[in-house]
Design a protein around this motif. Structure first.
Motif, PDB file in Angstrom:
ATOM      1  N   THR A  90       0.815  -1.207   0.000  1.00 20.30           N
ATOM      2  CA  THR A  90       0.000   0.000   0.000  1.00 20.30           C
ATOM      3  C   THR A  90       0.851   1.260   0.000  1.00 20.30           C
ATOM      4  O   THR A  90       0.491   2.275  -0.615  1.00 20.30           O
ATOM      5  CB  THR A  90      -0.948  -0.004   1.212  1.00 20.30           C
ATOM      6  N   LEU A  91       1.983   1.212   0.690  1.00 13.04           N
ATOM      7  CA  LEU A  91       2.865   2.379   0.797  1.00 13.04           C
ATOM      8  C   LEU A  91       4.108   2.234  -0.085  1.00 13.04           C
ATOM      9  O   LEU A  91       5.134   2.853   0.172  1.00 13.04           O
ATOM     10  CB  LEU A  91       3.290   2.573   2.260  1.00 13.04           C
ATOM     11  N   SER A  92       3.984   1.432  -1.138  1.00 13.08           N
ATOM     12  CA  SER A  92       5.151   1.072  -1.945  1.00 13.08           C
ATOM     13  C   SER A  92       5.718   2.237  -2.748  1.00 13.08           C
ATOM     14  O   SER A  92       6.867   2.173  -3.202  1.00 13.08           O
ATOM     15  CB  SER A  92       4.784  -0.075  -2.905  1.00 13.08           C
ATOM     16  N   GLU A  93       4.938   3.298  -2.931  1.00 12.15           N
ATOM     17  CA  GLU A  93       5.430   4.422  -3.720  1.00 12.15           C
ATOM     18  C   GLU A  93       6.531   5.188  -2.997  1.00 12.15           C
ATOM     19  O   GLU A  93       7.263   5.967  -3.622  1.00 12.15           O
ATOM     20  CB  GLU A  93       4.273   5.360  -4.070  1.00 12.15           C
ATOM     21  N   GLN A  94       6.632   4.995  -1.688  1.00 13.30           N
ATOM     22  CA  GLN A  94       7.656   5.682  -0.902  1.00 13.30           C
ATOM     23  C   GLN A  94       8.746   4.690  -0.497  1.00 13.30           C
ATOM     24  O   GLN A  94       8.492   3.492  -0.361  1.00 13.30           O
ATOM     25  CB  GLN A  94       7.029   6.316   0.344  1.00 13.30           C
ATOM     26  N   ASP A  95       9.931   5.201  -0.248  1.00 12.49           N
ATOM     27  CA  ASP A  95      11.080   4.354   0.087  1.00 12.49           C
ATOM     28  C   ASP A  95      11.177   4.178   1.602  1.00 12.49           C
ATOM     29  O   ASP A  95      11.998   4.804   2.265  1.00 12.49           O
ATOM     30  CB  ASP A  95      12.367   4.968  -0.467  1.00 12.49           C
ATOM     31  N   TYR A  96      10.306   3.310   2.139  1.00 13.09           N
ATOM     32  CA  TYR A  96      10.318   3.025   3.570  1.00 13.09           C
ATOM     33  C   TYR A  96      10.891   1.636   3.824  1.00 13.09           C
ATOM     34  O   TYR A  96      10.821   0.748   2.969  1.00 13.09           O
ATOM     35  CB  TYR A  96       8.895   3.078   4.152  1.00 13.09           C
ATOM     36  N   GLU A  97      11.429   1.455   5.023  1.00 13.44           N
ATOM     37  CA  GLU A  97      11.825   0.126   5.483  1.00 13.44           C
ATOM     38  C   GLU A  97      10.793  -0.354   6.494  1.00 13.44           C
ATOM     39  O   GLU A  97      10.272   0.447   7.275  1.00 13.44           O
ATOM     40  CB  GLU A  97      13.218   0.167   6.126  1.00 13.44           C
ATOM     41  N   PHE A  98      10.478  -1.655   6.493  1.00 13.27           N
ATOM     42  CA  PHE A  98       9.414  -2.195   7.342  1.00 13.27           C
ATOM     43  C   PHE A  98       9.934  -3.341   8.205  1.00 13.27           C
ATOM     44  O   PHE A  98      10.659  -4.210   7.720  1.00 13.27           O
ATOM     45  CB  PHE A  98       8.263  -2.720   6.480  1.00 13.27           C
ATOM     46  N   GLU A  99       9.531  -3.334   9.471  1.00 15.86           N
ATOM     47  CA  GLU A  99       9.810  -4.454  10.369  1.00 15.86           C
ATOM     48  C   GLU A  99       8.653  -4.594  11.344  1.00 15.86           C
ATOM     49  O   GLU A  99       7.884  -3.650  11.557  1.00 15.86           O
ATOM     50  CB  GLU A  99      11.112  -4.245  11.158  1.00 15.86           C
ATOM     51  N   MET A 100       8.536  -5.784  11.923  1.00 16.98           N
ATOM     52  CA  MET A 100       7.549  -5.981  12.985  1.00 16.98           C
ATOM     53  C   MET A 100       8.242  -6.572  14.215  1.00 16.98           C
ATOM     54  O   MET A 100       9.258  -7.264  14.095  1.00 16.98           O
ATOM     55  CB  MET A 100       6.415  -6.898  12.536  1.00 16.98           C
ATOM     56  N   GLY A 101       7.683  -6.275  15.380  1.00 15.06           N
ATOM     57  CA  GLY A 101       8.235  -6.814  16.620  1.00 15.06           C
ATOM     58  C   GLY A 101       7.131  -7.071  17.622  1.00 15.06           C
ATOM     59  O   GLY A 101       6.118  -6.360  17.644  1.00 15.06           O
ATOM     60  N   MET A 102       7.320  -8.081  18.443  1.00 13.81           N
ATOM     61  CA  MET A 102       6.345  -8.428  19.471  1.00 13.81           C
ATOM     62  C   MET A 102       6.842  -7.950  20.837  1.00 13.81           C
ATOM     63  O   MET A 102       8.031  -8.061  21.148  1.00 13.81           O
ATOM     64  CB  MET A 102       6.117  -9.940  19.500  1.00 13.81           C
ATOM     65  N   ARG A 103       5.925  -7.444  21.629  1.00 12.22           N
ATOM     66  CA  ARG A 103       6.308  -6.970  22.963  1.00 12.22           C
ATOM     67  C   ARG A 103       6.848  -8.109  23.815  1.00 12.22           C
ATOM     68  O   ARG A 103       7.779  -7.914  24.619  1.00 12.22           O
ATOM     69  CB  ARG A 103       5.091  -6.310  23.654  1.00 12.22           C
ATOM     70  N   TYR A 104       6.261  -9.280  23.675  1.00 12.99           N
ATOM     71  CA  TYR A 104       6.731 -10.468  24.400  1.00 12.99           C
ATOM     72  C   TYR A 104       6.943 -11.590  23.393  1.00 12.99           C
ATOM     73  O   TYR A 104       6.146 -11.767  22.481  1.00 12.99           O
ATOM     74  CB  TYR A 104       5.710 -10.909  25.467  1.00 12.99           C
ATOM     75  N   GLY A 105       7.998 -12.352  23.568  1.00 10.57           N
ATOM     76  CA  GLY A 105       8.266 -13.446  22.648  1.00 10.57           C
ATOM     77  C   GLY A 105       9.005 -12.968  21.411  1.00 10.57           C
ATOM     78  O   GLY A 105       9.647 -11.909  21.404  1.00 10.57           O
ATOM     79  N   ASN A 106       8.915 -13.752  20.355  1.00 10.08           N
ATOM     80  CA  ASN A 106       9.681 -13.510  19.130  1.00 10.08           C
ATOM     81  C   ASN A 106       8.768 -13.254  17.933  1.00 10.08           C
ATOM     82  O   ASN A 106       7.669 -13.806  17.885  1.00 10.08           O
ATOM     83  CB  ASN A 106      10.562 -14.727  18.840  1.00 10.08           C
ATOM     84  N   PRO A 107       9.213 -12.450  16.969  1.00  9.21           N
ATOM     85  CA  PRO A 107      10.440 -11.656  16.949  1.00  9.21           C
ATOM     86  C   PRO A 107      10.303 -10.436  17.867  1.00  9.21           C
ATOM     87  O   PRO A 107       9.240  -9.812  17.898  1.00  9.21           O
ATOM     88  CB  PRO A 107      10.557 -11.231  15.485  1.00  9.21           C
ATOM     89  N   SER A 108      11.350 -10.098  18.564  1.00 11.30           N
ATOM     90  CA  SER A 108      11.267  -9.058  19.583  1.00 11.30           C
ATOM     91  C   SER A 108      11.326  -7.657  18.981  1.00 11.30           C
ATOM     92  O   SER A 108      11.783  -7.454  17.846  1.00 11.30           O
ATOM     93  CB  SER A 108      12.418  -9.215  20.576  1.00 11.30           C
ATOM     94  N   ILE A 109      10.884  -6.693  19.767  1.00  8.65           N
ATOM     95  CA  ILE A 109      10.988  -5.286  19.375  1.00  8.65           C
ATOM     96  C   ILE A 109      12.451  -4.886  19.259  1.00  8.65           C
ATOM     97  O   ILE A 109      12.839  -4.140  18.350  1.00  8.65           O
ATOM     98  CB  ILE A 109      10.231  -4.399  20.389  1.00  8.65           C
ATOM     99  N   ASP A 110      13.276  -5.380  20.154  1.00  7.20           N
ATOM    100  CA  ASP A 110      14.712  -5.089  20.105  1.00  7.20           C
ATOM    101  C   ASP A 110      15.311  -5.533  18.764  1.00  7.20           C
ATOM    102  O   ASP A 110      16.059  -4.790  18.121  1.00  7.20           O
ATOM    103  CB  ASP A 110      15.420  -5.795  21.268  1.00  7.20           C
ATOM    104  N   ARG A 111      14.967  -6.735  18.332  1.00  8.56           N
ATOM    105  CA  ARG A 111      15.471  -7.259  17.054  1.00  8.56           C
ATOM    106  C   ARG A 111      15.003  -6.392  15.892  1.00  8.56           C
ATOM    107  O   ARG A 111      15.780  -6.069  14.982  1.00  8.56           O
ATOM    108  CB  ARG A 111      14.994  -8.700  16.870  1.00  8.56           C
ATOM    109  N   ALA A 112      13.731  -6.005  15.914  1.00  7.54           N
ATOM    110  CA  ALA A 112      13.176  -5.206  14.829  1.00  7.54           C
ATOM    111  C   ALA A 112      13.856  -3.838  14.753  1.00  7.54           C
ATOM    112  O   ALA A 112      14.186  -3.356  13.655  1.00  7.54           O
ATOM    113  CB  ALA A 112      11.677  -5.040  15.022  1.00  7.54           C
ATOM    114  N   LEU A 113      14.058  -3.204  15.901  1.00  9.57           N
ATOM    115  CA  LEU A 113      14.698  -1.887  15.914  1.00  9.57           C
ATOM    116  C   LEU A 113      16.130  -1.967  15.382  1.00  9.57           C
ATOM    117  O   LEU A 113      16.572  -1.104  14.609  1.00  9.57           O
ATOM    118  CB  LEU A 113      14.693  -1.328  17.336  1.00  9.57           C
ATOM    119  N   ASN A 114      16.846  -2.994  15.787  1.00  9.84           N
ATOM    120  CA  ASN A 114      18.226  -3.138  15.325  1.00  9.84           C
ATOM    121  C   ASN A 114      18.301  -3.418  13.826  1.00  9.84           C
ATOM    122  O   ASN A 114      19.229  -2.972  13.151  1.00  9.84           O
ATOM    123  CB  ASN A 114      18.942  -4.221  16.125  1.00  9.84           C
TER     124      ASN A 114
END
Length: 322
Positions: A90-114
């Motif tokens: 939906t937002l493909s016209e812009q040059d964004y990077e995308f990640e997801m993270g879970m507050r508990y468990g995996n994949p973690s927010i820490d991993r996504a931010l890094n």
């Protein structure tokens, strides 16, 4: 300046087993935003001596009922990944990077931010998939983000979206989903709008969650043009002995049946993706409460999940900050 988009949700165990649930519940129930007991020592003992030795087995059995219901693995994880993929398109016209993270468990927010940092993102926009703000969910997510960023020498420009319960596209997507469901399954005597509960003590101490839930329910009822006697809001997933936000979903469904309501449909606007609390708790456990109390027809209206109007709504929420 490269922008990263971080999508977050509550989390999920790695698998529907006792050991995996013990790890997950230990992290979840040790969060002081989630459980803030008057006596922390007593809670620590109760959690580690009793709860984590009893609850994981039961929870694992419940997770096993819904596992693989949306592809292979955790429904919440699979749906959140699909939502992220939908936003990329939906937002493909812009040059964004995308990640997801879970507050508990995996994949973690820490991993996504890094991962976003490694991609060179100097600006990160975070959208927790909680339409209604609560310290137990939204603020806890911010805690996790700040914990990670505290270790970074160079911090990105951060934008944190606290809620979107009043977003018109979100309300319209809910309206569309309900109308489509009722076009196939008929109109019930009652529509129950069920939200995850929190301890009433938290609301009394200033958490705006209850207010946001009731405003969401009111906006949705108005969008559906429902009379006051055609719907009700309630709260599910009660845990522990203290009073939680009321009325409780279980009690409400039983009261409906006892008062002669024959058909009910339940929608859960606070859940952006179907998960244990909707698939097992509502569509299985609470269905039983209503039918056993004398009700005849029970329908669960699925979460918005990967509906295109939901993806568009999330994109509209993000676009205000991009």
């Amino acid at each position: 300046m490269k922008t990263g988009i971080l999508l977050t949700n509550l989390g999920t165990p790695d698998e529907p087993t006792k050991s995996a649930l013990k790890r997950y519940l230990s992290e979840f129930l040790s969060d002081p935003r989630v459980v803030d007991p008057p006596n922390k020592l007593i809670w620590w003992l109760a959690l580690n001596v009793v709860i984590l030795n009893i609850r994981p087995k039961k929870s694992a059995l419940n997770y096993a009922k819904i596992w693989d219901s949306f592809g292979s693995g955790s429904p919440l994880l699979n749906i959140t990944q699909a939502q992220l993929d939908g936003l990329k398109k939906t937002l493909s016209e812009q040059d964004y990077e995308f990640e997801m993270g879970m507050r508990y468990g995996n994949p973690s927010i820490d991993r996504a931010l890094n991962k976003l940092k490694d991609k060179g993102c100097e600006r990160i926009v975070t959208l927790p998939l909680y339409p209604q703000y609560s310290k137990t969910t939204t603020l806890s997510t911010l805690d996790a983000i700040e914990q990670t960023l505290s270790t970074w020498p160079n911090k990105p420009d951060m934008v944190f979206i606290e809620h979107y319960y009043q977003n018109k596209s979100y309300i319209q997507a809910l309206t569309n989903s309900i109308c489509e469901y009722q076009a196939k399954n008929g109109t019930p005597d009652k529509l129950l709008i069920s939200f995850h509960g929190i301890p009433q003590r938290y609301v009394d101490n200033g958490d705006v969650y209850y207010q946001h839930c009731m405003q969401t329910a009111d906006l949705l009822a108005k969008s559906l043009k429902l009379r006051g006697d055609q719907w009700q809001a309630s709260f599910q997933s009660i845990f522990g002995r203290e009073e939680w936000t009321k009325p409780y979903t279980k009690d409400t469904l039983e009261d409906f049946a006892h008062s002669g309501v024959k058909s009910v449909q339940v929608v859960c606007p606070g859940f952006s993706a179907d998960c244990l609390e909707t698939l097992e708790e509502i569509d299985d456990e609470n269905r039983g409460y209503f039918i056993n109390a004398g009700g005849k027809e029970f329908g669960y209206i699925p979460a918005l999940n990967t509906r295109q109007d939901h993806i568009d709504a999330l994109a509209s929420v993000l676009s205000e900050h991009l």
